[in-house]
Design a protein around this motif. Structure first.
Motif, PDB file in Angstrom:
ATOM      1  N   LYS A 219      66.187  35.140   9.089  1.00 59.94           N
ATOM      2  CA  LYS A 219      64.846  35.390   7.216  1.00 59.94           C
ATOM      3  C   LYS A 219      65.287  36.467   6.383  1.00 59.94           C
ATOM      4  O   LYS A 219      64.610  37.555   6.478  1.00 59.94           O
ATOM      5  CB  LYS A 219      63.818  35.636   7.162  1.00 59.94           C
ATOM      6  CG  LYS A 219      63.039  33.933   7.893  1.00 59.94           C
ATOM      7  CD  LYS A 219      62.064  34.389   6.241  1.00 59.94           C
ATOM      8  CE  LYS A 219      62.497  33.826   5.796  1.00 59.94           C
ATOM      9  NZ  LYS A 219      62.442  33.911   3.757  1.00 59.94           N
TER      10      LYS A 219
ATOM     11  N   ALA B 253      66.469  37.149   3.099  1.00 57.51           N
ATOM     12  CA  ALA B 253      65.713  36.299   1.618  1.00 57.51           C
ATOM     13  C   ALA B 253      64.724  38.194   1.894  1.00 57.51           C
ATOM     14  O   ALA B 253      64.121  38.634   2.404  1.00 57.51           O
ATOM     15  CB  ALA B 253      65.281  35.817   1.779  1.00 57.51           C
TER      16      ALA B 253
ATOM     17  N   VAL C 103      61.779  38.334   0.032  1.00 66.96           N
ATOM     18  CA  VAL C 103      60.939  37.287  -0.959  1.00 66.96           C
ATOM     19  C   VAL C 103      59.788  38.005  -2.141  1.00 66.96           C
ATOM     20  O   VAL C 103      59.661  38.928  -1.060  1.00 66.96           O
ATOM     21  CB  VAL C 103      59.924  36.581   0.455  1.00 66.96           C
ATOM     22  CG1 VAL C 103      59.188  35.695  -0.587  1.00 66.96           C
ATOM     23  CG2 VAL C 103      61.416  35.587   0.856  1.00 66.96           C
TER      24      VAL C 103
ATOM     25  N   ASP D 101      57.026  39.626  -3.564  1.00 68.48           N
ATOM     26  CA  ASP D 101      55.343  40.124  -1.952  1.00 68.48           C
ATOM     27  C   ASP D 101      54.063  39.283  -3.481  1.00 68.48           C
ATOM     28  O   ASP D 101      52.855  38.771  -2.579  1.00 68.48           O
ATOM     29  CB  ASP D 101      55.019  40.905  -1.910  1.00 68.48           C
ATOM     30  CG  ASP D 101      55.949  41.619  -0.781  1.00 68.48           C
ATOM     31  OD1 ASP D 101      56.479  40.873   0.043  1.00 68.48           O
ATOM     32  OD2 ASP D 101      56.174  42.771  -0.602  1.00 68.48           O
TER      33      ASP D 101
ATOM     34  N   THR E 262      52.115  36.317  -2.588  1.00 65.41           N
ATOM     35  CA  THR E 262      52.332  35.189  -2.074  1.00 65.41           C
ATOM     36  C   THR E 262      52.736  34.356  -0.390  1.00 65.41           C
ATOM     37  O   THR E 262      52.061  35.699  -0.172  1.00 65.41           O
ATOM     38  CB  THR E 262      54.864  35.094  -2.457  1.00 65.41           C
ATOM     39  OG1 THR E 262      54.647  36.248  -2.155  1.00 65.41           O
ATOM     40  CG2 THR E 262      54.549  35.874  -3.469  1.00 65.41           C
ATOM     41  N   VAL E 263      53.053  33.805   0.198  1.00 62.52           N
ATOM     42  CA  VAL E 263      52.992  32.978   1.315  1.00 62.52           C
ATOM     43  C   VAL E 263      53.675  34.227   2.107  1.00 62.52           C
ATOM     44  O   VAL E 263      54.519  33.836   1.508  1.00 62.52           O
ATOM     45  CB  VAL E 263      53.255  31.911   1.557  1.00 62.52           C
ATOM     46  CG1 VAL E 263      52.779  31.150   3.922  1.00 62.52           C
ATOM     47  CG2 VAL E 263      51.150  30.878   0.742  1.00 62.52           C
TER      48      VAL E 263
ATOM     49  N   ILE F  66      56.309  33.916   4.399  1.00 58.93           N
ATOM     50  CA  ILE F  66      57.059  32.462   5.227  1.00 58.93           C
ATOM     51  C   ILE F  66      57.539  33.328   6.157  1.00 58.93           C
ATOM     52  O   ILE F  66      57.183  32.440   7.559  1.00 58.93           O
ATOM     53  CB  ILE F  66      58.807  32.473   4.603  1.00 58.93           C
ATOM     54  CG1 ILE F  66      58.402  32.689   2.691  1.00 58.93           C
ATOM     55  CG2 ILE F  66      59.195  31.498   4.796  1.00 58.93           C
ATOM     56  CD1 ILE F  66      59.346  32.171   2.247  1.00 58.93           C
ATOM     57  N   LEU F  67      58.515  34.631   7.161  1.00 55.38           N
ATOM     58  CA  LEU F  67      58.029  34.553   8.050  1.00 55.38           C
ATOM     59  C   LEU F  67      57.028  34.877   9.290  1.00 55.38           C
ATOM     60  O   LEU F  67      57.415  34.322  10.247  1.00 55.38           O
ATOM     61  CB  LEU F  67      58.662  35.778   8.264  1.00 55.38           C
ATOM     62  CG  LEU F  67      59.678  36.778   9.288  1.00 55.38           C
ATOM     63  CD1 LEU F  67      60.258  35.830  10.700  1.00 55.38           C
ATOM     64  CD2 LEU F  67      60.177  37.868   9.697  1.00 55.38           C
TER      65      LEU F  67
ATOM     66  N   PHE G 257      64.284  40.437   8.884  1.00 55.24           N
ATOM     67  CA  PHE G 257      64.867  42.153   8.097  1.00 55.24           C
ATOM     68  C   PHE G 257      63.432  42.464   7.574  1.00 55.24           C
ATOM     69  O   PHE G 257      62.859  41.772   7.737  1.00 55.24           O
ATOM     70  CB  PHE G 257      66.103  41.620   7.667  1.00 55.24           C
ATOM     71  CG  PHE G 257      67.476  40.739   7.383  1.00 55.24           C
ATOM     72  CD1 PHE G 257      67.605  40.117   8.300  1.00 55.24           C
ATOM     73  CD2 PHE G 257      68.157  41.971   7.405  1.00 55.24           C
ATOM     74  CE1 PHE G 257      68.585  39.940   8.472  1.00 55.24           C
ATOM     75  CE2 PHE G 257      69.873  41.399   8.193  1.00 55.24           C
ATOM     76  CZ  PHE G 257      69.927  40.191   8.645  1.00 55.24           C
TER      77      PHE G 257
ATOM     78  N   ALA H 199      63.407  45.693   4.502  1.00 56.85           N
ATOM     79  CA  ALA H 199      64.158  46.752   3.789  1.00 56.85           C
ATOM     80  C   ALA H 199      62.872  47.756   3.394  1.00 56.85           C
ATOM     81  O   ALA H 199      61.644  47.685   3.242  1.00 56.85           O
ATOM     82  CB  ALA H 199      64.292  46.218   2.491  1.00 56.85           C
TER      83      ALA H 199
ATOM     84  N   LYS I 158      56.624  45.163  11.960  1.00 53.97           N
ATOM     85  CA  LYS I 158      56.910  43.713  11.231  1.00 53.97           C
ATOM     86  C   LYS I 158      57.205  42.442  12.394  1.00 53.97           C
ATOM     87  O   LYS I 158      57.136  41.337  12.436  1.00 53.97           O
ATOM     88  CB  LYS I 158      57.862  43.519   9.929  1.00 53.97           C
ATOM     89  CG  LYS I 158      56.898  44.514   8.677  1.00 53.97           C
ATOM     90  CD  LYS I 158      58.127  44.678   8.162  1.00 53.97           C
ATOM     91  CE  LYS I 158      57.952  45.418   7.021  1.00 53.97           C
ATOM     92  NZ  LYS I 158      59.232  45.879   5.466  1.00 53.97           N
TER      93      LYS I 158
ATOM     94  N   LYS J 244      54.630  39.633  12.580  1.00 51.08           N
ATOM     95  CA  LYS J 244      55.304  38.383  11.702  1.00 51.08           C
ATOM     96  C   LYS J 244      55.682  37.260  13.107  1.00 51.08           C
ATOM     97  O   LYS J 244      56.223  36.018  13.241  1.00 51.08           O
ATOM     98  CB  LYS J 244      56.400  38.381  11.453  1.00 51.08           C
ATOM     99  CG  LYS J 244      56.333  39.252  10.083  1.00 51.08           C
ATOM    100  CD  LYS J 244      56.850  39.866   9.460  1.00 51.08           C
ATOM    101  CE  LYS J 244      56.463  40.410   8.189  1.00 51.08           C
ATOM    102  NZ  LYS J 244      56.613  39.699   6.908  1.00 51.08           N
TER     103      LYS J 244
HETATM  104  N1  CTP Z   1      58.811  37.640   4.005  1.00 59.81           N
HETATM  105  C1  CTP Z   1      58.919  36.464   4.153  1.00 59.81           C
HETATM  106  N2  CTP Z   1      58.134  36.029   3.218  1.00 59.81           N
HETATM  107  C2  CTP Z   1      57.512  37.153   2.891  1.00 59.81           C
HETATM  108  C3  CTP Z   1      57.853  38.353   2.001  1.00 59.81           C
HETATM  109  C4  CTP Z   1      58.791  38.547   3.495  1.00 59.81           C
HETATM  110  O1  CTP Z   1      59.328  35.436   4.659  1.00 59.81           O
HETATM  111  N3  CTP Z   1      56.643  36.736   1.304  1.00 59.81           N
HETATM  112  C5  CTP Z   1      60.104  37.498   5.125  1.00 59.81           C
HETATM  113  C6  CTP Z   1      61.627  39.103   4.805  1.00 59.81           C
HETATM  114  O2  CTP Z   1      62.227  37.287   3.909  1.00 59.81           O
HETATM  115  C7  CTP Z   1      62.016  40.072   5.664  1.00 59.81           C
HETATM  116  C8  CTP Z   1      60.397  40.065   6.692  1.00 59.81           C
HETATM  117  O3  CTP Z   1      59.221  39.168   5.989  1.00 59.81           O
HETATM  118  O4  CTP Z   1      62.453  39.169   7.180  1.00 59.81           O
HETATM  119  C9  CTP Z   1      60.786  41.465   5.949  1.00 59.81           C
HETATM  120  O5  CTP Z   1      60.587  41.325   4.850  1.00 59.81           O
HETATM  121  P1  CTP Z   1      59.965  42.591   3.768  1.00 59.81           P
HETATM  122  O6  CTP Z   1      60.000  42.610   2.175  1.00 59.81           O
HETATM  123  O7  CTP Z   1      61.165  43.625   4.444  1.00 59.81           O
HETATM  124  O8  CTP Z   1      57.829  42.903   4.623  1.00 59.81           O
HETATM  125  P2  CTP Z   1      57.368  43.178   4.264  1.00 59.81           P
HETATM  126  O9  CTP Z   1      55.965  42.191   5.268  1.00 59.81           O
HETATM  127  O10 CTP Z   1      56.708  41.721   2.437  1.00 59.81           O
HETATM  128  O11 CTP Z   1      56.374  43.985   3.931  1.00 59.81           O
HETATM  129  P3  CTP Z   1      56.264  44.819   2.681  1.00 59.81           P
HETATM  130  O12 CTP Z   1      57.457  44.542   1.290  1.00 59.81           O
HETATM  131  O13 CTP Z   1      55.213  45.947   2.233  1.00 59.81           O
HETATM  132  O14 CTP Z   1      57.526  46.794   3.288  1.00 59.81           O
END
Ligand code: CTP
Ligand code: CA
Length: 226
Positions: free
Chosen positions: A97, A99, A101, A103, A128-129, A131-132, A147, A149, A161, A165
């Motif tokens: 994952k 992407a 995505v 939030d 949003t949901v 996904i991971l 991943f 960020a 995470k 997850k």
């Molecule tokens: N991810 C996902 N679906 C979402 C948000 C994140 O599948 N709605 C996945 C991303 O693809 C990535 C991982 O979760 O592999 C971490 O994404 P990141 O944005 O770093 O973490 P978040 O859990 O969204 O937390 P935050 O942005 O608050 O740091």
């Protein structure tokens, strides 16, 4: 190129990679998104295909060519991406994952272009949901790689995470760092795995990093023998 010289250590495996940003519509002419270029995800897909995997790349809107040997499914929103990934999940051996995505998304999508008015404006958002996290909850045989960020406290947030997850690995990059992260052709990451596994790679081109990452994980998991 040494493409043909590389051992096909993922032959017979199905790898699903998500890449790029998502777009969350506000009205017919506007959307919310982020700075993801898709480069790291496309590099991961290319590396998987080079290693002989059947490779599906579920991609948000980016302007990158489809790597050779990869099947791309183009999506727009987080919801589209969730549905596309779910459709491939049961038959996948590895899901990566990459992407970025969104939030949050607007609670309502206006059917007509919003007109400007005097004074400020606000857009109401909902989550949003994840996904991971959803994949983590529904995991059976799949290896799940996420991943992360981060701009600060990278280890702390990445490890959180990993657990939250139910991922097997989280690959963290510090996006506050120059030459790592979004638009860059290079990246520097630290990999966190279950059982306190931790490994930091040097700064290197994303395509090289993608190969090294996949190779390390395939070997650690003995994926080629499964
Ligand atoms: N991810 C996902 N679906 C979402 C948000 C994140 O599948 N709605 C996945 C991303 O693809 C990535 C991982 O979760 O592999 C971490 O994404 P990141 O944005 O770093 O973490 P978040 O859990 O969204 O937390 P935050 O942005 O608050 O740091
Ligand atoms: Ca996020």
């Amino acid at each position: 190129s040494d493409f043909f010289a590389r051992p096909k250590i993922l032959a017979g495996k199905k790898v699903v990679v998500t890449a790029g940003p998502t777009r969350e519509r506000i009205d017919p002419v506007r959307f919310l998104t982020n700075f993801s270029s898709g480069k790291m995800g496309y590099a991961m897909a290319q590396a998987a295909a080079e290693m002989g995997a059947e490779t599906i790349l579920i991609s948000g809107p980016v302007s990158l060519p489809v790597p050779s040997g990869v099947r791309r499914i183009s999506v727009e929103s987080a919801e589209d991406m969730l549905n596309a990934v779910k459709a491939e999940y049961a038959s996948a051996d590895v899901v990566i994952k990459t992407a970025a995505v969104a939030d949050y998304r607007p609670i309502t999508v206006e059917a007509q272009k919003m007109k400007k008015k005097e004074g400020g404006a606000a857009i109401e958002l909902e989550r949003t949901v994840d996904i991971l996290q959803t994949l983590g909850q529904e995991k059976s045989h799949q290896l799940l790689i996420g991943f992360a960020a981060e701009t600060n406290d990278v280890a702390h947030y990445a490890k959180g995470k990993l657990v939250r997850k139910n991922a097997d690995y989280i690959i963290a990059n510090d996006v506050s760092e120059a030459q790592a992260g979004f638009e860059s052709d290079t990246n520097r990451v630290t990999v966190y795995g279950k059982d306190d596994f931790e490994y930091s790679f040097e700064m290197m081109p994303k395509d090289e990093l993608a190969r090294r990452l996949l190779q390390m994980i395939v070997e650690r998991e003995a994926l080629h023998d499964r």
